[in-house]
Design a protein around this motif. Sequence first.
Motif, mmCIF file in Angstrom:
data_model
loop_
_atom_site.group_PDB
_atom_site.id
_atom_site.type_symbol
_atom_site.label_atom_id
_atom_site.label_comp_id
_atom_site.label_asym_id
_atom_site.label_seq_id
_atom_site.Cartn_x
_atom_site.Cartn_y
_atom_site.Cartn_z
ATOM 1 N N ARG A 106 0.684 -1.273 0.102
ATOM 2 C CA ARG A 106 0.193 0.362 0.120
ATOM 3 C C ARG A 106 1.066 1.284 -0.303
ATOM 4 N N ASN A 107 2.405 1.274 -0.089
ATOM 5 C CA ASN A 107 3.118 2.035 -0.499
ATOM 6 C C ASN A 107 4.075 1.928 -1.417
ATOM 7 N N PRO A 108 3.727 2.072 -2.201
ATOM 8 C CA PRO A 108 5.526 2.314 -3.448
ATOM 9 C C PRO A 108 5.881 2.805 -2.877
ATOM 10 N N ASP A 109 6.058 3.601 -2.183
ATOM 11 C CA ASP A 109 7.997 4.665 -1.905
ATOM 12 C C ASP A 109 8.713 3.528 -0.468
ATOM 13 N N LEU A 110 7.970 2.183 -0.595
ATOM 14 C CA LEU A 110 8.602 1.744 0.903
ATOM 15 C C LEU A 110 9.015 0.805 0.078
#
Length: 525
Positions: A163-167
Amino acid sequence: MNPTPWLARQAQRYLNPGLALVASIALLLPFSYSALAQESRFDGLEYRSIGPFRGGRSAAVTGVPGENNLYYMGATGGGVWETRDGGANWKNISDGYFGGSIGAVAVSEWDPNVIYVGGGEVTVRGNVSHGSGMWKSTDTGKTWKSIGLTDSHHIPRVRIHPRNPDLVYAAVMGHLHGPNEQRGVFRSKDGGEIWEKVLYIDDEVGAVDLVMDPNNPRILYASSWRIFRTPYTLSSGGEGSALWKSTDGGDTWENLSEKDGMPEGTLGIIGVTVSPVNSERMWAIIENENGGVFRSDDGGETWAKTNDDRNLRQRAWYYTRIYADSQDGNRVYVLNVGFFTSSDGGTTFERVPTQPPHGDHHDLWIAPEDATRMIVADDGGGQISFDRGNSWSTYFNQPTAQFYRVTTDNHFPYRIYGAQQDNSTLRVLHRSDGNSIGERDWAPSAGGESGHLAPHPVNPDIVYGGSYGGLLERLNHDTSESRMVDVWPDNPMGYGAINIRYRFQWNFPILISPHDPDVIYAAAQ
C-alpha cells in the motif's frame, strides 16, 4: 606511409569475410589520424536483429494482479521485457536506459505504474554477468531512472509494500569474486532516493531471498548466503548463511536457522516462502548435507523436514527457489531442472502436469486472485500458464538468446555462427533471398551450448564445434555426417580434476590455422 590499408588487406587475406570487417575496424583504431579519415565510412552502419527468436535465460518474472495479460521478464543479457497479450508478443522496455543482466522485477500493487528493477542475476554460473544497481519507472516502463546501489552487482529480490510504492526493499548479493560492503538487505522509504542497510552480515555474505508476509507487510523473511566464484572454483555456503525474520519492517532481525528442527552444520543457499492463506505456515528449501524442504506452522519458531528428494535440491547454487500457492495452503512449488508441485504441504512432490517448454527454472509468480495464472522464468526465458501448468506460452518469440562466441564463414552470403546457452549451436545467414531472415535461414551446427565454432575456410559446410567436457565434433552439413574428434576419447563428467587427463574449460577455444586449413587447435589446462 599509412600502414592501415596494408594491415586491412592482410586481415582480408587470412580471415573470413565477416571477421575481416571487424579486424579492419580494430586495426584502424591505433592510427587515430586514419580513424578520423575513415570514420564516415561506418556512420551509416546499424545493428539489426537476425535471430534466432529463441529465448535465453531469465531469472526474474512478475505479473500484475487483476491484469490477466500483462507480465514482465528480466533477461540475463537483454534488459526488461513486457508482454500485454499473455506471452504472444514481447517488447523490450529498458533499451536506451539500461540493459544487461536483470536479477529482479517488481510492480507496485498499489500503483502498477511503478516498477522497480534490480540488476544482476542470481544464477551464478561461471559465465555470469553483473548488473548496474536499482532502476525505477513511474510510467509502466516508458522511462527509467537509476536509483542507486550501483556497486551491488547482483540484486536477486525486490519487494514493495502493498500500500506504499515508496517503501521498497532489495536483497543484495554483492560481488561474486571478492568482498564488498554493498550487500545484505536494503530499505528505502522514499522510492529509492535514499537506501539504508537494514540486514548486514559482513563483506563476503549477501542476501539471496526476501519475502514479505502477504497478510502483514511488517513481517519480512530473508536468507543470507556466503557465495564466492572464480574462473575455476565455486564456494557455496559457510559462516553467515542463515534464514532471518523481522517483525518491524526490517529494523531488527532474528536468526531462524537456530530454531528447533533446522539442519545442523554448514548451511548454503536458502529459499523461503510464506502461505498467503495462513501466515503461520511457511517453507524453506535449504542447501545442507541433510537439507531439503522444511516447513514451519508457527511462523518460523519450529521446523520439520518434509522432503529431501535430490530432484528438488540438485545443483543448489543454480536453483533453490520455493513458492507458496496463493489460494491453497497445502500447495507449494519448487523450481529446479524440473518444475515441481506438492499438494500435501510439501511432503510429496510431483512434476507439474505439463512442464514448461524449457528446463532449468529460476523464478515464479502466481496471481494472488487466481492461482491457476502464473509465469515462470527459466533458461528459455519467460512462459505463461492460465491453467496451473497444463499448457504454456512459447519462448520462440523472445530475441534474448545468450551467445558465448560468434564467428563467420566464407560462404556467400556469409553465415554467422554462435552457441546459445542451454540450447544448441546455430548458423544464420546474414542476408536472405526472402523478405526477412527467419527460421528457414537458421540451422543447428556442430558442438553444444557452450562451444567455440570453427568453420573450415575452404569448405564452410564442414564445421568444428566444442562443448563442455572437452567435446569436439566435426559436422559436415552437406552430407549430415557427424564425427566426434575429441582430443581425449573420454567423458569426464563427474570426475574430479585430479582424474581428468585434460581439463577443458566450459568454453574452450577452437581455431583453424590461417596457414594450413588442415591444422586445428584446441586448448585445455
